[in-house]
Design a protein around this motif. Structure first.
Motif, PDB file in Angstrom:
ATOM      1  N   SER A 209       0.834  -1.200   0.000  1.00 34.65           N
ATOM      2  CA  SER A 209       0.000   0.000   0.000  1.00 34.65           C
ATOM      3  C   SER A 209       0.869   1.251   0.000  1.00 34.65           C
ATOM      4  O   SER A 209       1.840   1.347   0.758  1.00 34.65           O
ATOM      5  CB  SER A 209      -0.923   0.006   1.221  1.00 34.65           C
ATOM      6  OG  SER A 209      -1.761   1.148   1.214  1.00 34.65           O
ATOM      7  N   PHE A 210       0.534   2.209  -0.870  1.00 37.83           N
ATOM      8  CA  PHE A 210       1.272   3.468  -0.985  1.00 37.83           C
ATOM      9  C   PHE A 210       0.295   4.635  -0.968  1.00 37.83           C
ATOM     10  O   PHE A 210      -0.852   4.517  -1.431  1.00 37.83           O
ATOM     11  CB  PHE A 210       2.056   3.530  -2.305  1.00 37.83           C
ATOM     12  CG  PHE A 210       3.116   2.479  -2.460  1.00 37.83           C
ATOM     13  CD1 PHE A 210       4.421   2.707  -2.051  1.00 37.83           C
ATOM     14  CD2 PHE A 210       2.808   1.248  -3.031  1.00 37.83           C
ATOM     15  CE1 PHE A 210       5.399   1.746  -2.198  1.00 37.83           C
ATOM     16  CE2 PHE A 210       3.780   0.271  -3.191  1.00 37.83           C
ATOM     17  CZ  PHE A 210       5.080   0.517  -2.776  1.00 37.83           C
ATOM     18  N   ILE A 211       0.734   5.770  -0.459  1.00 42.02           N
ATOM     19  CA  ILE A 211       0.019   7.018  -0.687  1.00 42.02           C
ATOM     20  C   ILE A 211       0.308   7.404  -2.135  1.00 42.02           C
ATOM     21  O   ILE A 211       1.461   7.414  -2.567  1.00 42.02           O
ATOM     22  CB  ILE A 211       0.505   8.120   0.268  1.00 42.02           C
ATOM     23  CG1 ILE A 211       0.200   7.728   1.715  1.00 42.02           C
ATOM     24  CG2 ILE A 211      -0.152   9.463  -0.071  1.00 42.02           C
ATOM     25  CD1 ILE A 211       0.819   8.653   2.743  1.00 42.02           C
ATOM     26  N   ALA A 212      -0.736   7.697  -2.903  1.00 41.11           N
ATOM     27  CA  ALA A 212      -0.562   7.936  -4.343  1.00 41.11           C
ATOM     28  C   ALA A 212      -1.115   9.302  -4.736  1.00 41.11           C
ATOM     29  O   ALA A 212      -2.158   9.729  -4.242  1.00 41.11           O
ATOM     30  CB  ALA A 212      -1.258   6.841  -5.136  1.00 41.11           C
TER      31      ALA A 212
ATOM     32  N   ASN B 185      -3.139   0.298  -3.862  1.00 40.86           N
ATOM     33  CA  ASN B 185      -3.225  -0.899  -3.028  1.00 40.86           C
ATOM     34  C   ASN B 185      -3.196  -2.165  -3.873  1.00 40.86           C
ATOM     35  O   ASN B 185      -3.723  -2.193  -4.994  1.00 40.86           O
ATOM     36  CB  ASN B 185      -4.520  -0.876  -2.207  1.00 40.86           C
ATOM     37  CG  ASN B 185      -4.640   0.365  -1.355  1.00 40.86           C
ATOM     38  OD1 ASN B 185      -3.779   0.644  -0.533  1.00 40.86           O
ATOM     39  ND2 ASN B 185      -5.708   1.131  -1.555  1.00 40.86           N
ATOM     40  N   ALA B 186      -2.577  -3.200  -3.349  1.00 38.59           N
ATOM     41  CA  ALA B 186      -2.534  -4.496  -4.018  1.00 38.59           C
ATOM     42  C   ALA B 186      -3.728  -5.330  -3.575  1.00 38.59           C
ATOM     43  O   ALA B 186      -3.951  -5.541  -2.381  1.00 38.59           O
ATOM     44  CB  ALA B 186      -1.230  -5.222  -3.679  1.00 38.59           C
TER      45      ALA B 186
ATOM     46  N   PHE C 141      -4.457  -1.186  -7.522  1.00 35.50           N
ATOM     47  CA  PHE C 141      -5.591  -0.301  -7.751  1.00 35.50           C
ATOM     48  C   PHE C 141      -5.325   1.060  -7.123  1.00 35.50           C
ATOM     49  O   PHE C 141      -4.904   1.152  -5.963  1.00 35.50           O
ATOM     50  CB  PHE C 141      -6.867  -0.897  -7.147  1.00 35.50           C
ATOM     51  CG  PHE C 141      -7.352  -2.139  -7.852  1.00 35.50           C
ATOM     52  CD1 PHE C 141      -8.196  -2.051  -8.958  1.00 35.50           C
ATOM     53  CD2 PHE C 141      -6.931  -3.393  -7.425  1.00 35.50           C
ATOM     54  CE1 PHE C 141      -8.634  -3.186  -9.610  1.00 35.50           C
ATOM     55  CE2 PHE C 141      -7.363  -4.541  -8.073  1.00 35.50           C
ATOM     56  CZ  PHE C 141      -8.220  -4.435  -9.171  1.00 35.50           C
ATOM     57  N   PHE C 142      -5.582   2.120  -7.916  1.00 33.69           N
ATOM     58  CA  PHE C 142      -5.502   3.491  -7.421  1.00 33.69           C
ATOM     59  C   PHE C 142      -6.897   3.854  -6.919  1.00 33.69           C
ATOM     60  O   PHE C 142      -7.861   3.882  -7.690  1.00 33.69           O
ATOM     61  CB  PHE C 142      -5.067   4.438  -8.534  1.00 33.69           C
ATOM     62  CG  PHE C 142      -5.082   5.905  -8.145  1.00 33.69           C
ATOM     63  CD1 PHE C 142      -4.495   6.338  -6.960  1.00 33.69           C
ATOM     64  CD2 PHE C 142      -5.667   6.849  -8.976  1.00 33.69           C
ATOM     65  CE1 PHE C 142      -4.507   7.675  -6.601  1.00 33.69           C
ATOM     66  CE2 PHE C 142      -5.671   8.195  -8.629  1.00 33.69           C
ATOM     67  CZ  PHE C 142      -5.092   8.601  -7.439  1.00 33.69           C
ATOM     68  N   GLU C 143      -7.007   4.127  -5.623  1.00 32.54           N
ATOM     69  CA  GLU C 143      -8.301   4.388  -5.009  1.00 32.54           C
ATOM     70  C   GLU C 143      -8.344   5.794  -4.418  1.00 32.54           C
ATOM     71  O   GLU C 143      -7.407   6.217  -3.740  1.00 32.54           O
ATOM     72  CB  GLU C 143      -8.596   3.341  -3.928  1.00 32.54           C
ATOM     73  CG  GLU C 143      -8.674   1.922  -4.505  1.00 32.54           C
ATOM     74  CD  GLU C 143      -8.991   0.879  -3.449  1.00 32.54           C
ATOM     75  OE1 GLU C 143      -9.578  -0.151  -3.818  1.00 32.54           O
ATOM     76  OE2 GLU C 143      -8.652   1.099  -2.262  1.00 32.54           O
ATOM     77  N   TYR C 144      -9.445   6.492  -4.688  1.00 33.55           N
ATOM     78  CA  TYR C 144      -9.626   7.856  -4.182  1.00 33.55           C
ATOM     79  C   TYR C 144     -11.123   8.170  -4.141  1.00 33.55           C
ATOM     80  O   TYR C 144     -11.952   7.434  -4.702  1.00 33.55           O
ATOM     81  CB  TYR C 144      -8.896   8.866  -5.067  1.00 33.55           C
ATOM     82  CG  TYR C 144      -9.357   8.868  -6.520  1.00 33.55           C
ATOM     83  CD1 TYR C 144     -10.331   9.763  -6.965  1.00 33.55           C
ATOM     84  CD2 TYR C 144      -8.838   7.961  -7.427  1.00 33.55           C
ATOM     85  CE1 TYR C 144     -10.759   9.766  -8.273  1.00 33.55           C
ATOM     86  CE2 TYR C 144      -9.257   7.951  -8.749  1.00 33.55           C
ATOM     87  CZ  TYR C 144     -10.214   8.853  -9.169  1.00 33.55           C
ATOM     88  OH  TYR C 144     -10.657   8.841 -10.473  1.00 33.55           O
ATOM     89  N   TYR C 145     -11.461   9.269  -3.484  1.00 33.96           N
ATOM     90  CA  TYR C 145     -12.856   9.671  -3.390  1.00 33.96           C
ATOM     91  C   TYR C 145     -13.159  10.811  -4.363  1.00 33.96           C
ATOM     92  O   TYR C 145     -12.397  11.769  -4.493  1.00 33.96           O
ATOM     93  CB  TYR C 145     -13.199  10.111  -1.966  1.00 33.96           C
ATOM     94  CG  TYR C 145     -13.521   8.947  -1.052  1.00 33.96           C
ATOM     95  CD1 TYR C 145     -14.823   8.469  -0.954  1.00 33.96           C
ATOM     96  CD2 TYR C 145     -12.520   8.319  -0.322  1.00 33.96           C
ATOM     97  CE1 TYR C 145     -15.125   7.392  -0.132  1.00 33.96           C
ATOM     98  CE2 TYR C 145     -12.812   7.242   0.498  1.00 33.96           C
ATOM     99  CZ  TYR C 145     -14.118   6.779   0.588  1.00 33.96           C
ATOM    100  OH  TYR C 145     -14.411   5.711   1.392  1.00 33.96           O
ATOM    101  N   LYS C 146     -14.317  10.686  -5.052  1.00 32.87           N
ATOM    102  CA  LYS C 146     -14.788  11.722  -5.965  1.00 32.87           C
ATOM    103  C   LYS C 146     -16.282  11.912  -5.720  1.00 32.87           C
ATOM    104  O   LYS C 146     -17.069  10.964  -5.862  1.00 32.87           O
ATOM    105  CB  LYS C 146     -14.538  11.312  -7.423  1.00 32.87           C
ATOM    106  CG  LYS C 146     -14.933  12.381  -8.423  1.00 32.87           C
ATOM    107  CD  LYS C 146     -14.587  11.948  -9.843  1.00 32.87           C
ATOM    108  CE  LYS C 146     -14.951  13.035 -10.848  1.00 32.87           C
ATOM    109  NZ  LYS C 146     -14.611  12.628 -12.241  1.00 32.87           N
TER     110      LYS C 146
END
Length: 248
Positions: A210-213, A223-224, A230-235
């Motif tokens: 897991s990385f801050i992206a 995250n793996a 997968f690049f995960e974020y809120y929109k």
């Protein structure tokens, strides 16, 4: 203890490959250096390419369409010009890196006492190229990917130990057109495409999966999951998950 010694020997043998600029077919020149404000300011990118051609390299700008023979980006070097701090003196030096961000060669520092930026930069760059010319570059016909071949010839048990010691990461599909390559940075990685262009920046966390992206000004996490990244974020208060193919 034996496994530790074997691992050190393995890593040392791998590091021993691709140490010469002669192992690389061509050089990619960026259109902008970090210490400049605009692309090709003071025509330093143009000057870099011209000097590389003069030194015997094949050179291409980062936005050029490469011939098919240069399709494997790991057969290419990536040049960068860096500025060193100096009081009343302009100092520039040149770095050649491979596709993983490893420094292959660093030039001598070129210095200038000219007061005008353009004159100072151009003089410093010319002097830095003196040590590049001294390399007497000539492509030796080998492939920088001999590292891959050498690794493949190592017993599977040793490869497993090495892979486990570094990170348990999903395996990237090397045929995927959207494949990104991870270059190490001080605090993590930067993911670049084939241009090469920085697409995403990663910051290490306490977990190797897991990385801050950060991508296009959007901060989330990489995250793996299920052997994929997968690049995960809120929109708009909704969780967005985008698949990312990465080669570490």
């Amino acid at each position: 203890m034996r496994i530790k010694f074997l691992l050190i020997a393995l890593l040392t043998s791998v590091i021993g490959f691709s140490q010469s600029v002669n192992d690389y077919k061509a050089v990619i020149v960026p259109l902008k250096y970090d210490f400049l404000k605009t692309e090709n300011q003071y025509r330093l990118s143009t000057m870099t390419k011209a000097n590389l051609l003069k030194a015997g390299f094949q050179a291409f700008y980062g936005n050029e369409q490469l011939p098919a023979e240069f399709g494997d980006r790991c057969d290419l070097l990536y040049v960068d010009v860096k500025r060193d701090n100096g009081f009343l003196v302009t100092k520039l030096f040149i770095e050649f890196r491979d596709c993983y961000g490893k420094v292959i060669f660093t030039s001598q520092v070129g210095k200038s006492k000219e007061k005008e930026y353009e004159s100072a930069y151009r003089e410093s760059l010319e002097l830095a190229f003196v040590s590049v010319n001294a390399l007497q570059y000539k492509y030796n016909g080998k492939s920088a990917n001999t590292v891959k071949t050498a690794t493949a010839s190592i017993p599977a048990t040793v490869q497993t130990v090495a892979a486990t010691a570094v990170v348990s990461a999903p395996v990237a599909d090397m045929t995927d057109p959207n494949l990104l390559y991870a270059q190490p940075t001080e605090n993590g990685y930067q993911l670049i495409d084939k241009t090469p262009k920085v697409v995403m920046k990663l910051l290490k966390t306490s977990r190797p999966d897991s990385f801050i992206a950060i991508k296009d000004g959007i901060q989330g996490s990489l995250n793996a999951k299920d052997n994929q990244w997968f690049f995960e974020y809120y929109k708009n208060d909704q969780l967005v998950s985008e698949k990312v193919v990465v080669k570490f």
